[in-house]
Design a protein around this motif. Sequence first.
Motif, PDB file in Angstrom:
ATOM      1  N   LYS A   1       0.838  -1.191   0.000  1.00 28.74           N
ATOM      2  CA  LYS A   1       0.000   0.000   0.000  1.00 28.74           C
ATOM      3  C   LYS A   1       0.880   1.252   0.000  1.00 28.74           C
TER       4      LYS A   1
ATOM      5  N   ILE B   1       1.033   4.209  -2.752  1.00 24.92           N
ATOM      6  CA  ILE B   1       0.799   5.629  -2.481  1.00 24.92           C
ATOM      7  C   ILE B   1       1.981   6.464  -2.973  1.00 24.92           C
TER       8      ILE B   1
ATOM      9  N   LYS C   1       4.080   5.747  -5.230  1.00 28.78           N
ATOM     10  CA  LYS C   1       4.154   5.815  -6.687  1.00 28.78           C
ATOM     11  C   LYS C   1       3.120   6.781  -7.243  1.00 28.78           C
ATOM     12  N   VAL C   2       1.921   6.768  -6.672  1.00 31.36           N
ATOM     13  CA  VAL C   2       0.889   7.691  -7.122  1.00 31.36           C
ATOM     14  C   VAL C   2       1.375   9.127  -6.958  1.00 31.36           C
TER      15      VAL C   2
ATOM     16  N   ASN D   1       2.099  -2.233 -10.715  1.00 34.15           N
ATOM     17  CA  ASN D   1       1.121  -1.182 -10.972  1.00 34.15           C
ATOM     18  C   ASN D   1       0.509  -0.708  -9.649  1.00 34.15           C
ATOM     19  N   PRO D   2       0.624   0.595  -9.349  1.00 30.61           N
ATOM     20  CA  PRO D   2       0.115   1.092  -8.064  1.00 30.61           C
ATOM     21  C   PRO D   2      -1.385   0.902  -7.918  1.00 30.61           C
ATOM     22  N   VAL D   3      -2.086   0.879  -9.023  1.00 29.16           N
ATOM     23  CA  VAL D   3      -3.540   0.747  -8.928  1.00 29.16           C
ATOM     24  C   VAL D   3      -3.896  -0.555  -8.229  1.00 29.16           C
TER      25      VAL D   3
ATOM     26  N   LEU E   1      -3.264  -0.387  -4.488  1.00 29.93           N
ATOM     27  CA  LEU E   1      -4.228   0.430  -3.748  1.00 29.93           C
ATOM     28  C   LEU E   1      -5.586  -0.242  -3.700  1.00 29.93           C
ATOM     29  N   ARG E   2      -5.783  -1.200  -4.574  1.00 30.81           N
ATOM     30  CA  ARG E   2      -7.050  -1.897  -4.616  1.00 30.81           C
ATOM     31  C   ARG E   2      -7.154  -2.914  -3.468  1.00 30.81           C
TER      32      ARG E   2
END
Lengths: 227, 795
Positions: B701, B705, B707-708, B787-789, B792-793
């Motif tokens: 997580k 974050i 990376k986002v 992939n950060p997505v 975060l999911r």
Amino acid sequence: MIKITELEKYYRTEEVQTIALNKLSFEVKQGEFVAVMGPSGCGKSTLLNILGLLDDPDGGSFIFNGIEVAGFNERKRANLRKHNIGFVFQSFNLIDELTVFENVELPLIYTGVRPADRKARVHEVLEKMQIMHRRKHFPQQLSGGQQQRVAVARAVVNNPKLILADEPTGNLDSSNGNEVMDLLTELNEAGTTIIMVTHSEHDAKFSHRIIRMLDGEKVTENILVNA
Amino acid sequence: MLKNYLKVAWRNLKSDGTFSVINILGLSMGLAISILLFMFIVREKSFDQMYAKKENIYRVLLHREGNHGEETWASVPAALAPAVKQSIPEVEKTARLLKHDFGGSAFIQANEQDFVETGLYWSDPEILNIFEVDYVYGNPVSPIDRPNTTLLSKSAATKYFGNRNPVGETIIVDNDKTLEVTGVFEDLPENSTFDANVIASFSTTNFSKNPSWGNASFETYFLLSPSTIPSDTEQKIQHILDKEMAPEDQWYSFTLQPLAKIHLYSAGITDSYSSRNGSITEIRNLSLLALIIMLTACINYMNLTTARSQKRTKDVGINKTLGASRKALILRFYIETGFITFVAILLGTILSILVIPVFNNITGQNLNFNIIFSFQFFMAFIAIWILTTLVAGSYPALYLSRFTPRKAMYSSSSKGSIASVIRQGLVVTQFSVSIILIISVLVIHNQMEFIRNKNLGYNPENVIAISTMAAHSGGNKNTIMNNFKVLPEVSEVSMAQGFPGVDVSGRSLYKDNATNGSTNIKTNKAEASTTEVLKLQMLAGQTLPAVKAEGDSLTDVVLNRQAVEFLGFTPEEAIGEKVNMQLGNNAYIRGVVEDFNFSSLHEPIGAYAFHNYNSEYEKFLLLRFNSSDIPATLEKFEKVFKETVPDSAFEYTFLDKNLEKLYASEQQTARIAMLFSILAIFVACLGLFGLAAFTAEQRTKEIGIRKVLGASVVGITRLLSADFIKLVFIALLIAFPLAYWISERWLEEFAYRIQVNWQTFIVAGVLALLITFATVSFQAIRAAIANPVKSLRTE
């Protein structure tokens, strides 16, 4: 500012392919406050990830600030993202090991701002969000509402042109939720474009325009005049 | 219930592939090594246990004051055994052993063929009452009572006479003594300290005629009557000594060493004939290493299991909510661990069988896997299984089962939790050990290189020593030397009693007035050109005369610097001085050579002399050769040798090769330490790899974050690796002083040694950091490019 045309996104598992976005098109102008609504699984979050340059579309066009970004690689997207876009999440997504100050400072570090400038900028934002007195606390020590203020502070610290909010009040009670919505409204009035995904009709009323989605497609678009 | 537990254990194993592989691989490697060492230790401990009277068998040890403190010899005077037998009734049997040529090899002619025999012992007949042997052929009542009789081991008999019964046949030793074969015995077991191939009657030798109290060259065994107290017998032996000689002439005293202690507890005891010497220190060190590797593997298991506890806590919470007691959960985790350790032990056993040949090859051991099918091993197997399960399983079982249901289901462990502190502590421990091992291996390696490259004061390269033992009765040394001198491959020829690296005679060197003191001196009967063959540096005077006239009563001596310094001369002053060193009454110093390392680098250089006194044989032909085609040269040498000395086997050694044998035990220690250290480091890396994977997973997580918010791949990799690098630095701080202390202690055993330098520590530190970084960065990079997505999911 944003123009998407026939945007497509699929998710594949071993057995099935799910369509998350099905030739979705719309436009968002500079300074707008747009709410995206729809039932769970309609593709809202996918849309937000693509708009936030976190994810690649599988088809269609995405023009951000006049530039086609649909084919951008990770590095280019990251670069564009960190200078232009701020995020606010339902679950706040603060880093537990960092203090409030450090959490808010993070985007400035990644955009290469000098330490002295960073400190000034973070203090300024924390003042504005009225959580200056909490700057040395860790996220776990704050209430939900306070945590979301920190998240908003972090989202705006870089002065982004666009804020993407994913159910920003989803984990908050109504009074804290309203405070966050007020914050977003203020930011919008100051010129920041906001796209917000929400389940809440109440929150959506703060926006200028509501895009309703179902199964990856746009169903209706209502323009609210007296937001 | 048990079935259910095992089912869940199996599913957990499958669902977390990487962790399971790391756990099982690490444990089974640790176990494989432990099994190997267990086999090695069992074999070492089994030494001499096969003898029925083992409880009552003792070896006599001789104690004396040497130049460098007390010395203990396993050889005693020949007069001792008969005297003891006569006057101490509780000593039931006595036997003296003399290995042929004081530990050399014998040339045997049998069945019209020549052989070299390295296991010929001259022995009193009662040796067969002390160490009982089984007979294949012959008369077991009194096989070696008479002079000129001998027993052969089955393998020696087969070698000499083929498969027929050789009883009644004869063998000739060194072209000199003809012995009648009176029996054939089953080969002595490999784990018997007494390692004779041929047991010939002691009465054949001259030493049996007038046994002296002076020459202490005879390994002597006693069989005491049951319930005798050895210290009483020791006192009685002292009484015999007091009767035999005045107190000032007693340059030694005796003690008895029980047979059970001989193999492992004889460190520091010299002049023992057996080639099968063990070392309790080595066993202790290896056991410690095995324990370390096992612990490392167990730590891995604990670390990975508690690290995974977040996944398991929910499971624990649900189970508790549904009514599972803490006891039931503890049992469940133990069963799960037991299941994994069982699989690991099975794999480890298979692995150990597979690597036995490699282990034997590297360590010079001769293990076989039969022991795995013994009851003893089965018990050890069960013990190791239970122990590993308890050690590896306790922390997870006790830690995880403690969670309250609410905490288990909703808590998320944070960075500073007790579990993670313990985890970090364990990683630091593992790495400290690995770093100590790396440094130890480097130090051993450096010392070995130092020994190999040290200027020894002579040149051992391109010198071959050919044994001429069979020639002294008939051969003429001048003929031998002349026949070789003409060969183009030979640049120098000499003959001598010995050469650096083999033992020569020991005498005393007295100052001008004997009351002023004496020192031990090694004396080597040699020809003039020996100094040339060895390339010794002459400091003053000249080498021994090339020819010594028949009847010349003068003795010439060439001393080394140590010897003349003891006498109080400079090399120049010493020339022409008379010297008293038990080489007759007319010995004069003719030359002085610079000091050279005539024995191993464990010992400082002492006094040394070359002489031409007519006492010892010149047993070796020394040739300095200049050809690089060794096989062809050897072939030629053999041909010339056989022509010159017929009826003799061609036995030779290269001086530099022989020198390596002096350090064989260190080389072996080095190889074992190296092998185990690499394995220990590998197992530690496995754990680190798993832990890094876990950390990356745990921080998914946070990575998302970051990376986002714009963090780069390099930045994330650095972030994740930094935590581990920090732990390595702590480990370095702990390991350095310990490693320094251990290295110093090991090096103390050498008279000539390296200093432990800071470069070694730098190399070890850099190596540890590189290994850590390589292990961790793989996981870190993988996490960073994800992939950060997705991360975060995972809400």
